[in-house]
Design an enzyme around this catalytic site. Structure first.
Site, PDB file in Angstrom:
ATOM      1  N   GLU A 199      -0.981 -12.073  22.830  1.00  0.00           N
ATOM      2  CA  GLU A 199      -0.768 -11.071  23.891  1.00  0.00           C
ATOM      3  C   GLU A 199      -1.603 -11.433  25.107  1.00  0.00           C
TER       4      GLU A 199
ATOM      5  N   LYS B 246      32.214  -6.421  27.422  1.00  0.00           N
ATOM      6  CA  LYS B 246      32.561  -7.827  27.195  1.00  0.00           C
ATOM      7  C   LYS B 246      32.218  -8.316  25.795  1.00  0.00           C
TER       8      LYS B 246
ATOM      9  N   HIS C  82       4.210  24.842   5.399  1.00  0.00           N
ATOM     10  CA  HIS C  82       3.161  24.212   4.591  1.00  0.00           C
ATOM     11  C   HIS C  82       3.740  23.798   3.249  1.00  0.00           C
TER      12      HIS C  82
ATOM     13  N   THR D 291      25.054  -1.940  32.637  1.00  0.00           N
ATOM     14  CA  THR D 291      25.137  -3.286  32.040  1.00  0.00           C
ATOM     15  C   THR D 291      23.875  -3.702  31.298  1.00  0.00           C
TER      16      THR D 291
ATOM     17  N   GLY E 153       4.246  -6.076  22.302  1.00  0.00           N
ATOM     18  CA  GLY E 153       4.900  -4.824  22.698  1.00  0.00           C
ATOM     19  C   GLY E 153       5.773  -4.304  21.568  1.00  0.00           C
ATOM     20  N   TYR E 154       6.756  -3.493  21.936  1.00  0.00           N
ATOM     21  CA  TYR E 154       7.627  -2.845  20.948  1.00  0.00           C
ATOM     22  C   TYR E 154       8.280  -3.860  20.001  1.00  0.00           C
ATOM     23  N   ILE E 155       8.942  -4.869  20.592  1.00  0.00           N
ATOM     24  CA  ILE E 155       9.706  -5.799  19.753  1.00  0.00           C
ATOM     25  C   ILE E 155       8.769  -6.634  18.892  1.00  0.00           C
ATOM     26  N   GLY E 156       7.714  -7.160  19.518  1.00  0.00           N
ATOM     27  CA  GLY E 156       6.786  -8.030  18.787  1.00  0.00           C
ATOM     28  C   GLY E 156       6.193  -7.327  17.582  1.00  0.00           C
TER      29      GLY E 156
ATOM     30  N   GLU F 286       7.332  -4.476  16.019  1.00  0.00           N
ATOM     31  CA  GLU F 286       8.323  -4.069  15.006  1.00  0.00           C
ATOM     32  C   GLU F 286       8.789  -5.286  14.198  1.00  0.00           C
TER      33      GLU F 286
HETATM   34  P1  FAD Z   1      22.808  -2.032  26.769  1.00  0.00           P
HETATM   35  O1  FAD Z   1      22.647  -1.380  25.460  1.00  0.00           O
HETATM   36  O2  FAD Z   1      22.132  -3.340  26.980  1.00  0.00           O
HETATM   37  O3  FAD Z   1      24.373  -2.191  26.998  1.00  0.00           O
HETATM   38  C1  FAD Z   1      24.887  -2.860  28.078  1.00  0.00           C
HETATM   39  C2  FAD Z   1      26.240  -3.408  27.680  1.00  0.00           C
HETATM   40  O4  FAD Z   1      26.899  -3.868  28.862  1.00  0.00           O
HETATM   41  C3  FAD Z   1      26.178  -4.611  26.755  1.00  0.00           C
HETATM   42  O5  FAD Z   1      26.945  -4.373  25.607  1.00  0.00           O
HETATM   43  C4  FAD Z   1      26.784  -5.762  27.585  1.00  0.00           C
HETATM   44  O6  FAD Z   1      27.571  -6.651  26.803  1.00  0.00           O
HETATM   45  C5  FAD Z   1      27.659  -5.004  28.551  1.00  0.00           C
HETATM   46  N1  FAD Z   1      27.904  -5.713  29.794  1.00  0.00           N
HETATM   47  C6  FAD Z   1      27.006  -6.277  30.646  1.00  0.00           C
HETATM   48  N2  FAD Z   1      27.620  -6.771  31.736  1.00  0.00           N
HETATM   49  C7  FAD Z   1      28.947  -6.528  31.568  1.00  0.00           C
HETATM   50  C8  FAD Z   1      30.101  -6.779  32.347  1.00  0.00           C
HETATM   51  N3  FAD Z   1      30.000  -7.368  33.539  1.00  0.00           N
HETATM   52  N4  FAD Z   1      31.292  -6.410  31.865  1.00  0.00           N
HETATM   53  C9  FAD Z   1      31.393  -5.784  30.668  1.00  0.00           C
HETATM   54  N5  FAD Z   1      30.355  -5.506  29.893  1.00  0.00           N
HETATM   55  C10 FAD Z   1      29.139  -5.859  30.339  1.00  0.00           C
HETATM   56  N6  FAD Z   1      15.437   1.568  22.303  1.00  0.00           N
HETATM   57  C11 FAD Z   1      15.143   2.716  21.674  1.00  0.00           C
HETATM   58  O7  FAD Z   1      15.195   3.786  22.296  1.00  0.00           O
HETATM   59  N7  FAD Z   1      14.806   2.734  20.346  1.00  0.00           N
HETATM   60  C12 FAD Z   1      14.715   1.603  19.619  1.00  0.00           C
HETATM   61  O8  FAD Z   1      14.399   1.658  18.430  1.00  0.00           O
HETATM   62  C13 FAD Z   1      15.002   0.367  20.259  1.00  0.00           C
HETATM   63  N8  FAD Z   1      14.927  -0.778  19.569  1.00  0.00           N
HETATM   64  C14 FAD Z   1      15.235  -1.949  20.204  1.00  0.00           C
HETATM   65  C15 FAD Z   1      15.119  -3.135  19.473  1.00  0.00           C
HETATM   66  C16 FAD Z   1      15.407  -4.335  20.069  1.00  0.00           C
HETATM   67  C17 FAD Z   1      15.298  -5.607  19.269  1.00  0.00           C
HETATM   68  C18 FAD Z   1      15.842  -4.365  21.426  1.00  0.00           C
HETATM   69  C19 FAD Z   1      16.203  -5.661  22.085  1.00  0.00           C
HETATM   70  C20 FAD Z   1      15.947  -3.191  22.161  1.00  0.00           C
HETATM   71  C21 FAD Z   1      15.625  -1.980  21.547  1.00  0.00           C
HETATM   72  N9  FAD Z   1      15.679  -0.778  22.243  1.00  0.00           N
HETATM   73  C22 FAD Z   1      15.375   0.391  21.622  1.00  0.00           C
HETATM   74  C23 FAD Z   1      16.088  -0.730  23.667  1.00  0.00           C
HETATM   75  C24 FAD Z   1      17.555  -0.305  23.786  1.00  0.00           C
HETATM   76  O9  FAD Z   1      18.347  -1.210  23.066  1.00  0.00           O
HETATM   77  C25 FAD Z   1      17.977  -0.272  25.246  1.00  0.00           C
HETATM   78  O10 FAD Z   1      17.101   0.551  25.979  1.00  0.00           O
HETATM   79  C26 FAD Z   1      19.391   0.286  25.381  1.00  0.00           C
HETATM   80  O11 FAD Z   1      20.304  -0.500  24.661  1.00  0.00           O
HETATM   81  C27 FAD Z   1      19.813   0.346  26.850  1.00  0.00           C
HETATM   82  O12 FAD Z   1      21.100   0.843  26.930  1.00  0.00           O
HETATM   83  P2  FAD Z   1      22.088   0.457  28.128  1.00  0.00           P
HETATM   84  O13 FAD Z   1      23.330   1.213  27.872  1.00  0.00           O
HETATM   85  O14 FAD Z   1      21.386   0.615  29.420  1.00  0.00           O
HETATM   86  O15 FAD Z   1      22.342  -1.106  27.978  1.00  0.00           O
HETATM   87  P1  NAI Z   2       7.338  -4.807  25.943  1.00  0.00           P
HETATM   88  O1  NAI Z   2       7.312  -4.579  27.385  1.00  0.00           O
HETATM   89  O2  NAI Z   2       7.319  -3.662  25.014  1.00  0.00           O
HETATM   90  O3  NAI Z   2       6.114  -5.728  25.531  1.00  0.00           O
HETATM   91  C1  NAI Z   2       5.920  -6.990  26.084  1.00  0.00           C
HETATM   92  C2  NAI Z   2       4.490  -7.408  25.822  1.00  0.00           C
HETATM   93  O4  NAI Z   2       4.374  -8.776  26.176  1.00  0.00           O
HETATM   94  C3  NAI Z   2       3.474  -6.629  26.639  1.00  0.00           C
HETATM   95  O5  NAI Z   2       2.425  -6.222  25.795  1.00  0.00           O
HETATM   96  C4  NAI Z   2       3.029  -7.648  27.684  1.00  0.00           C
HETATM   97  O6  NAI Z   2       1.684  -7.456  28.110  1.00  0.00           O
HETATM   98  C5  NAI Z   2       3.186  -8.947  26.921  1.00  0.00           C
HETATM   99  N1  NAI Z   2       3.375 -10.132  27.745  1.00  0.00           N
HETATM  100  C6  NAI Z   2       4.065 -10.249  28.906  1.00  0.00           C
HETATM  101  N2  NAI Z   2       4.049 -11.526  29.332  1.00  0.00           N
HETATM  102  C7  NAI Z   2       3.354 -12.222  28.408  1.00  0.00           C
HETATM  103  C8  NAI Z   2       3.017 -13.600  28.261  1.00  0.00           C
HETATM  104  N3  NAI Z   2       3.402 -14.503  29.156  1.00  0.00           N
HETATM  105  N4  NAI Z   2       2.309 -13.974  27.178  1.00  0.00           N
HETATM  106  C9  NAI Z   2       1.909 -13.058  26.253  1.00  0.00           C
HETATM  107  N5  NAI Z   2       2.204 -11.748  26.339  1.00  0.00           N
HETATM  108  C10 NAI Z   2       2.930 -11.344  27.395  1.00  0.00           C
HETATM  109  O7  NAI Z   2       8.619  -5.742  25.710  1.00  0.00           O
HETATM  110  P2  NAI Z   2       9.418  -6.146  24.395  1.00  0.00           P
HETATM  111  O8  NAI Z   2       8.590  -5.973  23.182  1.00  0.00           O
HETATM  112  O9  NAI Z   2      10.007  -7.464  24.693  1.00  0.00           O
HETATM  113  O10 NAI Z   2      10.575  -5.077  24.352  1.00  0.00           O
HETATM  114  C11 NAI Z   2      11.405  -4.873  25.490  1.00  0.00           C
HETATM  115  C12 NAI Z   2      11.740  -3.428  25.623  1.00  0.00           C
HETATM  116  O11 NAI Z   2      12.724  -3.052  24.664  1.00  0.00           O
HETATM  117  C13 NAI Z   2      10.575  -2.492  25.357  1.00  0.00           C
HETATM  118  O12 NAI Z   2       9.770  -2.329  26.504  1.00  0.00           O
HETATM  119  C14 NAI Z   2      11.263  -1.235  24.998  1.00  0.00           C
HETATM  120  O13 NAI Z   2      11.592  -0.564  26.189  1.00  0.00           O
HETATM  121  C15 NAI Z   2      12.515  -1.714  24.299  1.00  0.00           C
HETATM  122  N6  NAI Z   2      12.336  -1.605  22.846  1.00  0.00           N
HETATM  123  C16 NAI Z   2      12.147  -0.353  22.323  1.00  0.00           C
HETATM  124  C17 NAI Z   2      11.932  -0.194  20.978  1.00  0.00           C
HETATM  125  C18 NAI Z   2      11.709   1.174  20.455  1.00  0.00           C
HETATM  126  O14 NAI Z   2      11.965   2.131  21.181  1.00  0.00           O
HETATM  127  N7  NAI Z   2      11.244   1.328  19.231  1.00  0.00           N
HETATM  128  C19 NAI Z   2      11.914  -1.324  20.058  1.00  0.00           C
HETATM  129  C20 NAI Z   2      12.129  -2.593  20.727  1.00  0.00           C
HETATM  130  C21 NAI Z   2      12.338  -2.703  22.067  1.00  0.00           C
END
Ligand code: FAD
Ligand code: NAI
Length: 464
Positions: free
Chosen positions: A201, A35, A443, A141, A180-183, A185
């Protein structure tokens, strides 16, 4: 007659698009519904890729400001950066990646059905008023960010990661809710670009799922870099005004409230499965207690012909986990034995230094009562890390005390995200620490720290 397919994948993120490609490779007629305007899902559009682009750019600023002088590189005058260019470059990187998926769809003859997909019944999917028939439906999704009650997101002053990747000016004070990861990075990105960053946190530690010793070292290093942490603290409300946002904080265990002013607030407390408008209810697909699609070990839901993968099911929300599941489910549908080894899925936080892990943490092994040996090696004792000027961190390998089989590995240090691949492979192959220790590592390379940690499991590291 409605157009018909062997497989319709709903969602074109890393799970969905990879599943579509693999199913097409296996000779099936495949469509993928998306979508969003572009393919690639959260990861390519607003997740992994744009965040890594900004991490890279901001790290260059950091190097220019704080690291190059040590290498004898003299820059004339103040180091400045062009945020608009940085954001534009990030968008260019995203555009190239999402176009790449379009190309792969064309190459593999996957039909992209543009629009929102809704399951009408097993075997029937509606997209934009058209009905399509299919033998199998794969739900991919993804997920969306979890809202925090009392902290209303406007993607301007109070943002999720999506807004946090697009701030058009560096905030004076960025408060990140969630360590966590997002916070960490995105907190790192904006700290490097000049923001004061406070991470609030709820728990008593950052990145809770990670090995405790690594988590502590990580917190120390990030604190040294200038990030501030308010642990064991919860945010109970936010007031946004012209002058910024005022947050109300309380100790997690309860107690007197205090206020914290921010220019921008990033809410990053986790993500939840996204199934809105999908018609799972009507199709009778069962969800678990956390709203995730319930699947068996082979990604089959309770409804025959409907499968699910990626962030929308249980397990770590990581792109490569979703991809592996995409491949496995396509192979299952084709009657093959697709399988994912969840013990060998690495996780990486792409800060600098990077933090990477695979397999069991020390805390998990203790809890499970597994007897283990730990081997550790610091980057200060690695020649290449010294030459790079990046000596923070260490490699830790955990191996079964009786069999020496590697059960977990945890790295904080330069290029940890690349180094962890060797240990993921070791776990996949059921390797022992001795196998890694007896493998020749070039090395001088950072990977020698992995070898030395493996030697340390048997108490015979050489360079410390
Ligand atoms: P998604 O990537 O979320 O894709 C789902 C898709 O489905 C979306 O495009 C959505 O529009 C579509 N969709 C939903 N409902 C419908 C519908 N009804 N009809 C049509 N389309 C639909 N993971 C890592 O491994 N490394 C990282 O460095 C990393 N960094 C991240 C940084 C951020 C800021 C965020 C938010 C996430 C990050 N992640 C990272 C997590 C990673 O993005 C997700 O784990 C991954 O995208 C999951 O893939 P997915 O295919 O399950 O879903
Ligand atoms: P996260 O699960 O990594 O971290 C969330 C953090 O928020 C945890 O430490 C948790 O204890 C804390 N928390 C929960 N509720 C809270 C509250 N009310 N007040 C204060 N702290 C609270 O989730 P995040 O960072 O949102 O990322 C979502 C997911 O996306 C990750 O778990 C990861 O799977 C994926 N991701 C992966 C990345 C990577 O692979 N490099 C980068 C970014 C996201």
């Amino acid at each position: 007659m409605p157009e018909s397919f062997d497989v319709i994948v709903i969602g074109a993120g890393p799970g969905g698009y990879v599943c579509a490609l693999r199913a097409a490779q296996l000779g099936m007629r495949v469509a993928c519904v998306e979508k969003r305007e572009t393919l690639g899902g959260t990861c390519l559009n607003v997740g992994c890729i744009p965040s890594k682009a900004l991490l890279q750019s901001s790290e260059h600023v950091e190097e220019a400001r704080h690291k190059l002088a040590d290498h004898g590189v003299v820059l004339n005058g103040e180091v400045r950066f062009d945020l608009a260019r940085m954001l534009a470059r990030k968008d260019e990187v995203v555009a190239a990646n999402v176009k790449g998926v379009e190309f792969l769809f064309r190459k593999n003859k996957v039909t992209w059905l543009k629009g929102e997909g809704r399951i009408l019944s097993p075997g029937r999917v509606a997209v934009n008023g058209e009905t399509y028939e299919t033998r199998h439906i794969v739900v991919a999704t993804g997920s969306e960010s979890i809202p925090l009650p009392g902290v209303e997101v406007d993607e301007r002053r109070i943002v999720t990661s999506t807004g946090g990747l697009e701030l058009d000016r560096v905030p004076g004070h960025l408060v990140v809710i969630g360590g966590g990861y997002i916070g960490l990075e995105l907190g790192s990105v904006w700290r490097r670009l000049g923001a004061e960053v406070t991470v609030v946190e709820f728990l008593d530690r950052i990145v809770p799922g990670m090995d405790g010793e690594v988590g502590k070292a990580f917190e120390r290093i990030l604190t040294k870099q200038g990030l501030k942490f308010c642990l064991k603290t919860k945010v109970t409300g936010a007031r946004a005004g012209n002058e910024g946002v005022t947050l109300t904080l309380e100790p997690a265990a309860g107690g007197p409230a205090e206020e914290l002013r921010a220019d921008v607030v990033l809410v990053a407390i986790g993500r939840r499965p996204y199934t809105g408008g999908l018609g799972l209810d009507a199709a009778g697909v069962a969800l678990d207690e956390r709203g995730r699609v319930r699947v068996d070990a082979h990604y089959a839901t309770n409804v025959p012909g409907i499968w699910a993968i990626g962030d929308v099911i249980a397990g770590p929300m990581l792109a490569h986990k979703a991809e592996e599941e995409g491949v496995a489910v396509a192979e299952r549908i084709a009657g093959q034995a697709g399988h994912v080894n969840y013990e060998a899925i690495p996780g990486v936080v792409y800060t600098w230094p990077e933090v990477a892990s695979v397999g069991r943490t020390e805390e998990q092994l203790k809890e499970e009562g597994v007897a283990y040996k730990a081997g550790k090696f610091p980057f200060t004792a690695n020649g290449r890390a010294r030459a790079m000027g990046d000596t923070d961190g260490f490699v830790k390998i955990l191996a079964d005390a009786a069999t020496d089989r590697i059960l977990g590995a945890h790295i904080i240090g330069p290029d940890a995200g690349t180094l962890i691949a060797e240990l993921a492979l070791a776990i996949e192959f059921g390797a022992s620490a001795e196998d890694v220790a007896r493998t020749s590592h070039a090395h001088p390379s950072l990977s020698e720290a992995v070898k030395e940690a493996a030697l340390a499991v048997a108490g015979r590291a050489l360079h410390i």
